[in-house]
Design an enzyme around this catalytic site. Sequence first.
Site, PDB file in Angstrom:
ATOM      1  CE  LYS A 140     -17.964  -7.501  23.710  1.00 54.32           C
ATOM      2  NZ  LYS A 140     -17.774  -8.160  22.607  1.00 54.32           N
ATOM      3  CE1 TYR A 142     -48.922   2.713  34.903  1.00 61.86           C
ATOM      4  CE2 TYR A 142     -46.794   1.612  35.346  1.00 61.86           C
ATOM      5  CZ  TYR A 142     -47.425   2.850  35.305  1.00 61.86           C
ATOM      6  OH  TYR A 142     -47.045   3.768  35.720  1.00 61.86           O
TER       7      TYR A 142
HETATM    8  C1  LIG Z   1     -17.195  -9.628  23.064  1.00 59.29           C
HETATM    9  C2  LIG Z   1     -16.405 -10.271  22.172  1.00 59.29           C
HETATM   10  C3  LIG Z   1     -15.503 -11.236  22.866  1.00 59.29           C
HETATM   11  C4  LIG Z   1     -15.998 -11.784  24.282  1.00 59.29           C
HETATM   12  O1  LIG Z   1     -17.106 -12.571  24.389  1.00 59.29           O
HETATM   13  P1  LIG Z   1     -17.637 -13.367  25.324  1.00 59.29           P
HETATM   14  O2  LIG Z   1     -18.603 -14.368  25.103  1.00 59.29           O
HETATM   15  O3  LIG Z   1     -18.139 -12.393  26.395  1.00 59.29           O
HETATM   16  O4  LIG Z   1     -16.623 -14.100  26.307  1.00 59.29           O
HETATM   17  C5  LIG Z   1     -14.567 -11.859  22.303  1.00 59.29           C
HETATM   18  N1  LIG Z   1     -14.263 -11.560  20.952  1.00 59.29           N
HETATM   19  C6  LIG Z   1     -15.174 -10.418  20.202  1.00 59.29           C
HETATM   20  C7  LIG Z   1     -14.612 -10.205  18.768  1.00 59.29           C
HETATM   21  C8  LIG Z   1     -16.079  -9.867  20.968  1.00 59.29           C
HETATM   22  O5  LIG Z   1     -16.571  -9.070  20.304  1.00 59.29           O
END
Ligand SMILES: *Cc1c(COP(=O)(O)O)cnc(C)c1O
Length: 371
Positions: free
Chosen positions: A39, A259
């Site tokens: 994702k 800044y």
């Molecule tokens: C993002 C996500 C993962 C992956 O998690 P990591 O901690 O990055 O390994 C797995 N399951 C769900 C439901 C997620 O939203």
Amino acid sequence: MHPSPRDTAVLTIDLDAITANYQLLATTTKGAECAAVVKADAYGLGVERVAPALAASGCKTFFVATIDEGIQLRSILPKPDIHVLNGIMLNTEDDFIAHNLIPVLNSLTQIEDWKRHCGRKEQVFPADIHFDTGMNRLGLTPNERFQLYEQPDLLTGMDIRLCLSHLACADVLDDPMNERQLTNFMEIRRMVPIGRECLANSSGIYLSPPYHLDMVRPGCALYGINPRPEISNPMAQAVHLQGKILQVRDVDSPMSVGYGASHKVMGKGKIATVAVGYADGYLRSLGGNSKVSIGDFKVPVVGRVSMDLITIDVTNVPENTAKPGAFVDVIGPHNPVDVVAKNAGTIGYEILTSLGNRYHRLYVGGKTKLP
Ligand SMILES: *Cc1c(COP(=O)(O)O)cnc(C)c1O
């Protein structure tokens, strides 16, 4: 593609490190299928390059968050299973089917919608069911779960592939919530024994084998983030970010840098200006709180982070090393993602998914042929 002289920051993404991490996770979970979570553009590293490398290394199942991410991934990889974690919204059912995507159904309403859709099309389409065991974020609530136990018919007419849940505290080895969620999930499975079981994210993989079940779905560990923050990182680093020095200047007290004149110069010294800023995902909270490397020298980031620039103290670095045009390591072997994240007061996930799109992106490694 090689960087051009115009490029002032280069982000190198090591596909071999990512596939080595995949192999390590798959070996650690032998007996379970190892999926990959890609994702948010593969956590900012570029799904168009990362997903084919993972597929070539044996990954057959992918998870994304949104349907658009699913459609994009389907255009990259025609074969693997793609599960969409955020679930369905009304009138998106046809898109899932057109692109051969598997929705994760997160509520009774979503289950009813999918069932109705399967009925209308007179076809048994695949879907997953997400049970909430403690996140209170997505998934069937306990109440909905009990309704489902009383109306098991709700799940007929569709092809349930996975039953899943998500751990809230998996990065803390001895947190009692982990076992409570596993026990809860196993109780649910006794009532809903259809489809395969999937619970563990990256950290969940390192809890213990009972958490592996039929399938694991790591994300962060693939990209080099430590799934066990309390002990040393078994994952290979996938990201190397270098910024070019644009200018070096001599300073002396009572001058200030940046800044807000927040950094006061205390004596004779040298400041180098590097072409990476918060617009590139080098978070503003890192100003005065982090280090970068030039060759073997580790030097502090001083003053505030600007949109396009940081200033670093190179007083102790030889002039022919810290000079305009030289690259400094902003994230890399000496400054792993997790360390940069800690300095910024955040987690590696946020550092990776913030990486900007002004960088020259260079991909190294990665098999090109699918098996
Ligand atoms: C993002 C996500 C993962 C992956 O998690 P990591 O901690 O990055 O390994 C797995 N399951 C769900 C439901 C997620 O939203």
